[in-house]
Design an enzyme around this catalytic site. Structure first.
Site, PDB file in Angstrom:
ATOM      1  N   GLU A  83      -9.076   7.379  -3.196  1.00 33.07           N
ATOM      2  CA  GLU A  83     -10.470   7.242  -3.143  1.00 33.07           C
ATOM      3  C   GLU A  83     -11.193   8.085  -4.097  1.00 33.07           C
ATOM      4  O   GLU A  83     -12.086   7.678  -4.690  1.00 33.07           O
ATOM      5  CB  GLU A  83     -11.015   7.360  -1.764  1.00 33.07           C
ATOM      6  CG  GLU A  83     -10.617   6.638  -0.619  1.00 33.07           C
ATOM      7  CD  GLU A  83     -11.182   5.294  -0.611  1.00 33.07           C
ATOM      8  OE1 GLU A  83     -12.013   4.811  -1.694  1.00 33.07           O
ATOM      9  OE2 GLU A  83     -10.533   4.397   0.279  1.00 33.07           O
ATOM     10  N   ARG A  87     -13.201   6.110  -7.215  1.00 33.04           N
ATOM     11  CA  ARG A  87     -14.820   6.224  -7.237  1.00 33.04           C
ATOM     12  C   ARG A  87     -15.242   7.517  -8.151  1.00 33.04           C
ATOM     13  O   ARG A  87     -16.009   7.061  -9.051  1.00 33.04           O
ATOM     14  CB  ARG A  87     -15.177   6.501  -5.927  1.00 33.04           C
ATOM     15  CG  ARG A  87     -14.638   5.682  -4.697  1.00 33.04           C
ATOM     16  CD  ARG A  87     -15.618   5.750  -3.443  1.00 33.04           C
ATOM     17  NE  ARG A  87     -14.715   4.900  -2.367  1.00 33.04           N
ATOM     18  CZ  ARG A  87     -15.186   4.587  -1.454  1.00 33.04           C
ATOM     19  NH1 ARG A  87     -16.481   4.690  -1.046  1.00 33.04           N
ATOM     20  NH2 ARG A  87     -14.344   3.891  -0.330  1.00 33.04           N
ATOM     21  N   ASP A 216      -3.425  -4.476  -2.039  1.00 32.12           N
ATOM     22  CA  ASP A 216      -4.332  -5.219  -2.939  1.00 32.12           C
ATOM     23  C   ASP A 216      -4.408  -4.730  -4.265  1.00 32.12           C
ATOM     24  O   ASP A 216      -3.854  -5.466  -4.985  1.00 32.12           O
ATOM     25  CB  ASP A 216      -5.671  -5.421  -2.033  1.00 32.12           C
ATOM     26  CG  ASP A 216      -6.204  -4.035  -1.573  1.00 32.12           C
ATOM     27  OD1 ASP A 216      -5.630  -2.980  -1.823  1.00 32.12           O
ATOM     28  OD2 ASP A 216      -7.423  -3.972  -0.956  1.00 32.12           O
ATOM     29  N   GLU A 350     -15.650  -7.925  -2.195  1.00 36.74           N
ATOM     30  CA  GLU A 350     -14.619  -8.731  -2.824  1.00 36.74           C
ATOM     31  C   GLU A 350     -14.905 -10.339  -2.980  1.00 36.74           C
ATOM     32  O   GLU A 350     -14.408 -10.914  -3.904  1.00 36.74           O
ATOM     33  CB  GLU A 350     -13.348  -8.703  -1.975  1.00 36.74           C
ATOM     34  CG  GLU A 350     -12.694  -7.351  -2.041  1.00 36.74           C
ATOM     35  CD  GLU A 350     -13.367  -6.446  -1.172  1.00 36.74           C
ATOM     36  OE1 GLU A 350     -13.894  -6.566  -0.360  1.00 36.74           O
ATOM     37  OE2 GLU A 350     -13.211  -5.125  -1.253  1.00 36.74           O
TER      38      GLU A 350
HETATM   39  C1  DMJ Z   1     -13.585  -0.235  -2.554  1.00 40.78           C
HETATM   40  O1  DMJ Z   1     -13.447   1.052  -2.414  1.00 40.78           O
HETATM   41  C2  DMJ Z   1     -12.646  -0.858  -3.549  1.00 40.78           C
HETATM   42  O2  DMJ Z   1     -12.941  -2.057  -3.781  1.00 40.78           O
HETATM   43  C3  DMJ Z   1     -11.274  -0.890  -2.996  1.00 40.78           C
HETATM   44  O3  DMJ Z   1     -10.215  -1.509  -3.941  1.00 40.78           O
HETATM   45  C4  DMJ Z   1     -11.229  -1.687  -1.604  1.00 40.78           C
HETATM   46  N1  DMJ Z   1     -12.113  -1.045  -0.796  1.00 40.78           N
HETATM   47  C5  DMJ Z   1     -13.532  -1.058  -1.223  1.00 40.78           C
HETATM   48  C6  DMJ Z   1     -14.430  -1.990  -1.038  1.00 40.78           C
HETATM   49  O4  DMJ Z   1     -14.256  -3.097   0.053  1.00 40.78           O
END
Ligand code: DMJ
Length: 456
Positions: A83, A87, A216, A350
């Protein structure tokens, strides 16, 4: 419109939660998620590039000043490596590349250095959690026998390549190249990558495979590593297209109503469920179509279009026209959430992300229409006096707000909406790739590398 939305989200964050990680838009106060430990200002760092792109100059300036004066990594905090990377490191890198302001480069490298002790494991597969003061790492207690998570350690590559590029220190790139080496040595069940890998033994944990949560962005970063290298990273390319081949064979199915979906795989058995998170894959398939081997370009675009349609259906089949966290294709339903705890929508990007890629790559006007439907639904159900809030049940006629304005709403959802309704030459795909938090990073063109070499 997305500019007005950004202004509402930002102004309220500023009014009620300035300097804290996120805003609680109903109770009008700060929200701290333990994902960032006590690193502060997640919304500010995540929003920097969106403010810049939307030309919100005053706001960008105040955000930059906050970063200069207050963003501090010398804290005793246990953070999520993933995270904080996507971010904070991603947000700072993009802010640097867009604005050229040195402070962002400096902070990104400083934070990158703080993350390095996470790689001190027998295999070099990093820990999920790290105390950035002591340098002690560990994994999530719930993750299969002490495993690290594929989508976490597999989503560092783009940022770490740029950290090496900007600092001149090869260590960052070495760390992520080693992750690939470990992965390439392992046998993959049916060519699939399990979500769990033990950093001590170097063996897979449970054989669960997902293109949604836990898996993912690992797949996303294989493709984007190749694109970001100006298509020189052949290893990333091969890993991506091989993985997509296995995903098509084992995970992608069509419902009796004709909807294509991506299921989850548990030790060889399919669970016919697709997460909101999985919906990013429509955009990924379309983005990767151009390089697809064996004349499969059209096929990959088509796959992207089918996933986009399925995810649109998951929105359209709710009363709020916003999609649930997960939807199923079993027990007589298609693209509908059946479990109460899968009916929420937390401002995730998404589906809009996939519309944006499909729009850029096909110019079919339906993607803008679908994006517009999402704008109307967000305005109607998520906008509140104090910002934007998630919803607990999208099938209900009355909003139950969850009282969190997620930082990714500003970095991703609103940015992708803005791009969906902008011209293609704003952050063109030939020159930029988006990290998984929608932070644009420049393609490292072959010629640029030569230029630097020639200069030294
Ligand atoms: C975000 O922090 C990013 O897109 C991550 O890949 C997945 N979760 C959240 C958004 O849903």
């Amino acid at each position: 419109v997305s500019l007005q939305m950004m202004k509402h989200a930002w102004d309220n964050y500023k009014r009620y939660a300035w300097g804290l990680n996120e805003l609680k838009p109903i109770s009008k106060q700060g929200h701290s998620s333990n994902l960032f430990g006590n690193i502060q200002g997640a919304t500010i760092v995540d929003a920097l590039d969106t403010l810049y792109i939307m030309e919100m100059k005053e706001e960008f300036k105040e955000a930059k000043e906050w970063v200069e004066k207050n963003l501090d990594f010398n804290v005793n905090a246990e953070i999520s490596v993933f995270e904080v990377n996507i971010r904070f490191v991603g947000g700072l890198l993009s802010a640097y590349y867009l604005s050229g302001e040195e402070v962002f480069r400096k902070k990104a490298v400083e934070l990158g250095e703080k993350l390095l002790p996470a790689f001190n494991t027998p295999t070099g597969i990093p820990w999920a959690l790290l105390n950035i003061k002591s340098g002690i790492g560990r994994n999530w207690p719930w993750a299969s026998g002490g495993s690290s998570i594929l989508a976490e350690f597999g989503t560092l590559h783009l940022e770490f390549v740029h950290l090496s590029h900007l600092s001149g220190n090869p260590v960052f790139a070495e760390k992520v190249m080693n992750i690939r080496k470990v992965l390439n040595r392992l046998d993959k069940p049916e060519g699939l990558y399990p979500n769990y890998l033990n950093p001590s033994s170097g063996q897979w944990g449970q054989h669960h495979v997902s293109i949604g949560g836990l898996g993912d962005s690992f797949y996303e970063y294989l493709l984007k590593a190749w694109l970001m290298s100006d298509k020189t990273d052949e290893e990333g390319k091969k890993m991506y297209y091989d993985a997509v081949q296995a995903i098509q064979t084992h995970l992608i199915r069509k419902s009796s109503g004709g909807l294509t979906y991506i299921a989850e795989w548990k030790g060889g058995l399919l669970e016919h469920k697709m997460g909101h998170l999985t919906c990013f894959a429509g955009g990924m398939f379309a983005l990767g179509a151009d390089g697809a081997p064996n004349d499969k370009t059209g096929h990959h675009i088509e796959l992207g279009a089918e996933i986009a349609r399925t995810c649109h259906e998951s929105y359209d089949r709710t009363s709020m026209k916003l999609g649930p966290e997960a939807f199923r294709f079993d027990g007589g339903v298609e693209a509908i959430a059946t479990r109460q705890n899968e009916k929420y929508y937390i401002l995730r990007p998404e589906v809009i992300e996939t519309y944006m890629y499909m729009w850029r790559l096909t110019h079919d006007p339906k993607y803008r229409q679908w994006g517009w439907e999402a704008v109307e639904a967000l305005e109607k159900h998520c906008r509140v006096d104090g910002g934007y809030s998630g919803i607990r049940d999208v099938y209900n006629n009355h909003e139950s707000h969850d009282d969190v304005q997620q930082s990714f709403f500003l970095s991703e959802t609103l940015k992708y909406l803005y791009l969906l309704f902008s011209e293609d030459d704003l952050l063109p795909f030939e020159h930029w790739v988006f990290n998984t938090e929608a932070h644009p990073l420049p393609v490292l063109h072959k010629d640029d590398g030569n230029k630097e070499e020639n200069q030294t």
